[in-house]
Design a protein around this motif. Structure first.
Motif, short mmCIF file in Angstrom:
data_model
loop_
_atom_site.label_atom_id
_atom_site.label_comp_id
_atom_site.label_asym_id
_atom_site.label_seq_id
_atom_site.Cartn_x
_atom_site.Cartn_y
_atom_site.Cartn_z
N ARG A 233 0.84 -1.19 0.00
CA ARG A 233 0.00 0.00 0.00
C ARG A 233 0.89 1.25 0.00
NH1 ARG A 233 -5.15 1.11 2.02
NH2 ARG A 233 -5.31 -1.07 2.66
N ILE A 234 0.55 2.24 -0.80
CA ILE A 234 1.23 3.53 -0.76
C ILE A 234 0.50 4.39 0.27
CG2 ILE A 234 -0.11 4.40 -2.75
CD1 ILE A 234 3.49 5.48 -2.01
N MET A 235 1.23 4.90 1.25
CA MET A 235 0.63 5.66 2.34
C MET A 235 1.20 7.07 2.36
SD MET A 235 0.86 2.69 5.28
CE MET A 235 -0.20 3.57 6.42
N MET A 236 0.36 8.05 2.11
CA MET A 236 0.80 9.44 2.20
C MET A 236 0.51 9.90 3.62
SD MET A 236 0.12 12.57 -0.44
CE MET A 236 1.15 14.05 -0.35
N SER A 237 1.49 9.64 4.47
CA SER A 237 1.29 9.86 5.91
C SER A 237 2.51 10.57 6.51
CB SER A 237 1.09 8.53 6.62
OG SER A 237 0.03 7.81 6.07
N PRO A 238 2.35 11.86 6.84
CA PRO A 238 1.12 12.64 6.75
C PRO A 238 1.08 13.50 5.49
CG PRO A 238 2.70 13.86 8.06
CD PRO A 238 3.40 12.59 7.62
N VAL A 239 -0.12 13.98 5.20
CA VAL A 239 -0.30 15.06 4.23
C VAL A 239 -0.13 16.36 5.01
CG1 VAL A 239 -1.89 16.22 2.67
CG2 VAL A 239 -1.88 13.73 2.80
N VAL A 240 0.83 17.19 4.61
CA VAL A 240 1.09 18.45 5.32
C VAL A 240 0.44 19.59 4.54
CG1 VAL A 240 2.83 19.99 6.28
CG2 VAL A 240 3.29 17.53 6.13
#
Length: 362
Positions: A233-240
């Motif tokens: 899974r690609i996780m954009m963590s966090p989105v700022v």
């Protein structure tokens, strides 16, 4: 562990570290401030070396009852994280050790070399019921010191022997060392991996996550895991908000092209001591947009640096949070990353015989 006097003089630029100071944790009675002692002894103030203490825990399974999190148990092979991500919401946990959530969190680490042995005992209890164990949701199990300790590999070997499901989140390329075990688990429906990628901008990543492999290297991790049959899974963590949110579509596309089969995101969270550390970092690295970023954060957090309310602490609330959610949902759907993956299997769980034990006839 007790905190030492690792005070950093204002303006000191530390190489390879995320936090810019060593602010005192919330449980400490006294503050510390750096000052010139009058001794003209040359030293390299820009280098702060990593120290590792050893801990033997009575239990390694941490239980969770949060309605925001899709797992009820996790393992942390290490306390603190040398990756040094300035935004890390786990930083405040170092205050429980009497250490600073600032530089102590990324330079004064705790390793648990006996974690696999302790886990073996816990999984063999008659009362134990299997469910997915999450690893990497607090501190990264594949941070640099794992190369020396190998705790994560021992845990994975044990879980393979027990045929126990495990979900992993990491930014560390060292996970590729364990592809042999992970591919065995994946073939039985017992594991999948989330790779956290916050930005494709190498400069932003280097400043924000100083000891993490760069964006291209993390995409290569996804390629190699996927090629080995491990769902990723690609996780954009966090989105700022105001800093990386414009990259949502690009990050998801890069992840899909590398082989990711699903995607998720979390917006920036600044609990407790993380808020002053992050604002300090913004002022130092991005003074031209620091006020804008924090205004966006507070807009999404009910006017505060952080709102811990269940149901919205991971996403925020308000117009900008809604816009991020809609953009992410549309991009994931267009790229085929909006799949709901099946749960990992628990029906295969079977504690292996200890050496010397006889097999049951029935």
């Amino acid at each position: 562990m007790e905190s030492d006097d690792r005070n950093i003089s204002p303006g000191t630029k530390l190489r390879g570290r995320g936090a810019g100071s060593n602010l005192v944790g919330r449980y400490e009675r006294h503050a510390r401030e750096a000052m010139d002692d009058g001794w003209d002894i040359p030293h390299d103030a820009s280098v702060l070396r990593t120290e590792v203490a050893i801990e033997t825990p009575r239990s390694v399974l941490s239980r969770n009852t949060s309605p925001d999190i899709p797992f009820d148990r996790s393992i942390n092979p290490y306390r603190g994280c040398e990756h040094g991500c300035v935004y890390c919401f786990a930083r405040p946990t170092h205050a429980y050790l009497g250490l600073s959530p600032g530089l102590d969190f990324e330079t004064r680490l705790v390793a648990r070399p006996d974690a696999a042995k302790v886990l073996d005992r816990e999984l063999r209890r008659k009362s134990y019921r299997p469910a997915t164990i999450a690893i990497g949701t607090n501190t990264d199990p594949y941070q640099p010191i794992e190369r020396d300790f190998g705790i994560m590999r021992q845990i994975l070997s044990l879980l393979r022997d027990f045929q126990h499901p495990v979900g992993i989140v990491t930014k560390g390329a060292l996970i590729e060392r364990d592809i042999d075990i992970l591919s065995e688990l994946a073939a039985q429906g017992l594991t999948r991996v989330g790779v956290s990628l916050t930005t494709l901008n190498t400069d932003v990543a280097r400043r924000m996550e100083p000891r993490v492999p760069g964006p291209k290297r993390r995409l290569r991790m996804i390629e190699r895991l996927s090629a080995a049959g491990i769902q990723t899974r690609i996780m954009m963590s966090p989105v700022v908000p105001g800093l990386t949110d414009h990259e949502i579509e690009a990050v998801l596309k890069a992840g899909r092209d590398a082989g990711a089969v699903a995607a998720s995101y979390i917006t920036l969270r600044l609990p407790l001591e993380v808020a002053p550390l992050f604002t300090e970092w913004l002022d130092d690295h991005f003074p031209d947009r620091a006020a804008h970023v924090m205004n966006r954060v507070r807009e999404m957090q009910g006017g505060k640096d952080y709102d811990p309310q269940w149901g919205q602490r991971m996403r925020g609330a308000g117009p900008h949070a809604d816009l991020i959610a809609k953009r992410f949902k549309l991009a994931a759907k267009r790229l085929g990353l909006d799949r709901k993956l099946p749960p990992l299997r628990i029906d295969l769980f079977a504690p292996p015989l200890r050496r010397g034990n006889q097999m049951s006839l029935f």
